[in-house]
Motif scaffolding. Structure first.
Motif, PDB file in Angstrom:
ATOM      1  N   TRP A 187       0.864  -1.162   0.023  1.00 43.80           N
ATOM      2  CA  TRP A 187       0.104   0.087  -0.005  1.00 43.80           C
ATOM      3  C   TRP A 187       0.918   1.212   0.061  1.00 43.80           C
ATOM      4  O   TRP A 187       0.313   2.390  -0.559  1.00 43.80           O
ATOM      5  N   HIS A 194       4.877  -4.241  -7.863  1.00 47.98           N
ATOM      6  CA  HIS A 194       4.557  -2.996  -8.593  1.00 47.98           C
ATOM      7  C   HIS A 194       5.519  -2.778  -9.652  1.00 47.98           C
ATOM      8  O   HIS A 194       5.157  -2.142 -10.670  1.00 47.98           O
ATOM      9  N   ASN A 209       2.912   2.754 -12.503  1.00 44.45           N
ATOM     10  CA  ASN A 209       3.779   2.651 -11.282  1.00 44.45           C
ATOM     11  C   ASN A 209       5.211   3.303 -11.393  1.00 44.45           C
ATOM     12  O   ASN A 209       5.972   2.726 -11.292  1.00 44.45           O
ATOM     13  N   ARG A 219      -0.658   6.200  -6.357  1.00 46.36           N
ATOM     14  CA  ARG A 219      -2.169   5.885  -5.805  1.00 46.36           C
ATOM     15  C   ARG A 219      -2.880   7.425  -5.950  1.00 46.36           C
ATOM     16  O   ARG A 219      -4.165   7.543  -6.106  1.00 46.36           O
ATOM     17  N   PHE A 224      -1.530   4.304 -10.535  1.00 45.98           N
ATOM     18  CA  PHE A 224      -1.269   2.986 -10.125  1.00 45.98           C
ATOM     19  C   PHE A 224      -1.919   1.827 -10.970  1.00 45.98           C
ATOM     20  O   PHE A 224      -2.966   1.975 -11.316  1.00 45.98           O
TER      21      PHE A 224
END
Length: 280
Positions: A187, A194, A209, A219, A224
């Motif tokens: 997260w 990622h 990413n 994000r 993302f």
């Protein structure tokens, strides 16, 4: 203060230099283990080593488009931040992460920067060695201009470049394709999962990413993409043949860029070629 003189108490150049041997040893160990398992691309490793040697040779010339801008920003800085407090270090880290996100996004979406950055994405296999394939003409693109505002705010150039070096060092282990997902850390941090997405050439995964150490800016800013179990990643450059000659590899996208600039009929088209997204 010269551009690359380390601020007092900052031993980052010595630390990073000492870690180079560890990095190369890890590359060799992974190569031997994966080769024993029958799935290591030694040709890609040789290409990467050639790119590293050429990049070192270019570095020895001292040429850098962004270097004069760093000097100007330091001479006209708003404050002088000596990094004597934890808050200043935290501020430098977060601002450098944001600057890296901006650079990395531009490296994919602005053709001038992509011409060099494409080399990093050219490896047909994601390995620790791929982390070292950075493009030997990178310093001549001026990509570190994204970090100049940090110097203007008052962070010493050596500190800014040192934190950037640590950012890149962190990303080294992200290129180990065999590492699993990391649970709740996914997260906040940029992880191998990622980064597999970032290197993938699947349409679903392209241009996602961009983070360095953190994934939070992706994000927050809508770039993302989580790795999907039903869509395994594929690596390499879309619509480009494999090139194992490091000289040709480093020049290939620049040659395409030059041809498109030559074919442009006016300055507006030429500007669109330079700053627009990479073409097919």
């Amino acid at each position: 203060m010269t551009l690359l003189a380390p601020p007092s108490g900052l031993p980052l150049p010595r630390v990073l230099g000492g870690l180079l041997g560890v990095v190369l040893a890890a590359v060799l160990v992974e190569a031997l283990v994966l080769s024993y398992r029958g799935r290591y691309d030694w040709r890609a490793l040789v290409t990467t080593l050639g790119d590293m040697a050429l990049r070192r040779a270019v570095g020895l010339t001292g040429l850098s488009l962004a270097g004069p801008l760093f000097s100007w920003a330091w001479a006209h800085r708003v404050h002088t931040l000596d990094l004597s407090t934890g808050g200043q270090w935290a501020g430098l880290f977060l601002l450098s992460e944001l600057a890296y996100y901006g650079f990395h996004r531009a490296a994919h979406r602005v053709r001038w920067f992509w011409a060099s950055h494409a080399v990093h994405h050219s490896s047909p296999q994601l390995t620790l060695a791929a982390a070292l394939r950075l493009g030997w003409l990178g310093k001549l693109t001026g990509s570190t201009v994204f970090f100049v505002p940090l110097v203007w705010l008052g962070f010493a150039p050596a500190a800014v470049l040192g934190v950037l070096s640590l950012n890149l060092l962190y990303q080294f282990w992200l290129h180990a394709e065999w590492l699993p997902r990391l649970g709740p850390l996914e997260w906040v941090l940029n992880t191998p999962s990622h980064h597999r997405v970032h290197h993938a050439c699947n349409p679903r995964y392209i241009d996602r990413n961009y983070g360095g150490v953190l994934i939070v800016f992706d994000r927050l800013l809508g770039t993302f993409q989580a790795e999907q179990a039903e869509e395994p990643v594929r690596y390499g450059l879309v619509g480009r043949p494999r090139i194992d000659n490091p000289i040709r590899l480093g020049l290939s996208e620049w040659q395409r860029l030059g041809r498109d600039l030559w074919a442009a009929t006016d300055w507006r088209q030429r500007l669109a070629v330079l700053v627009g997204p990479p073409g097919p």
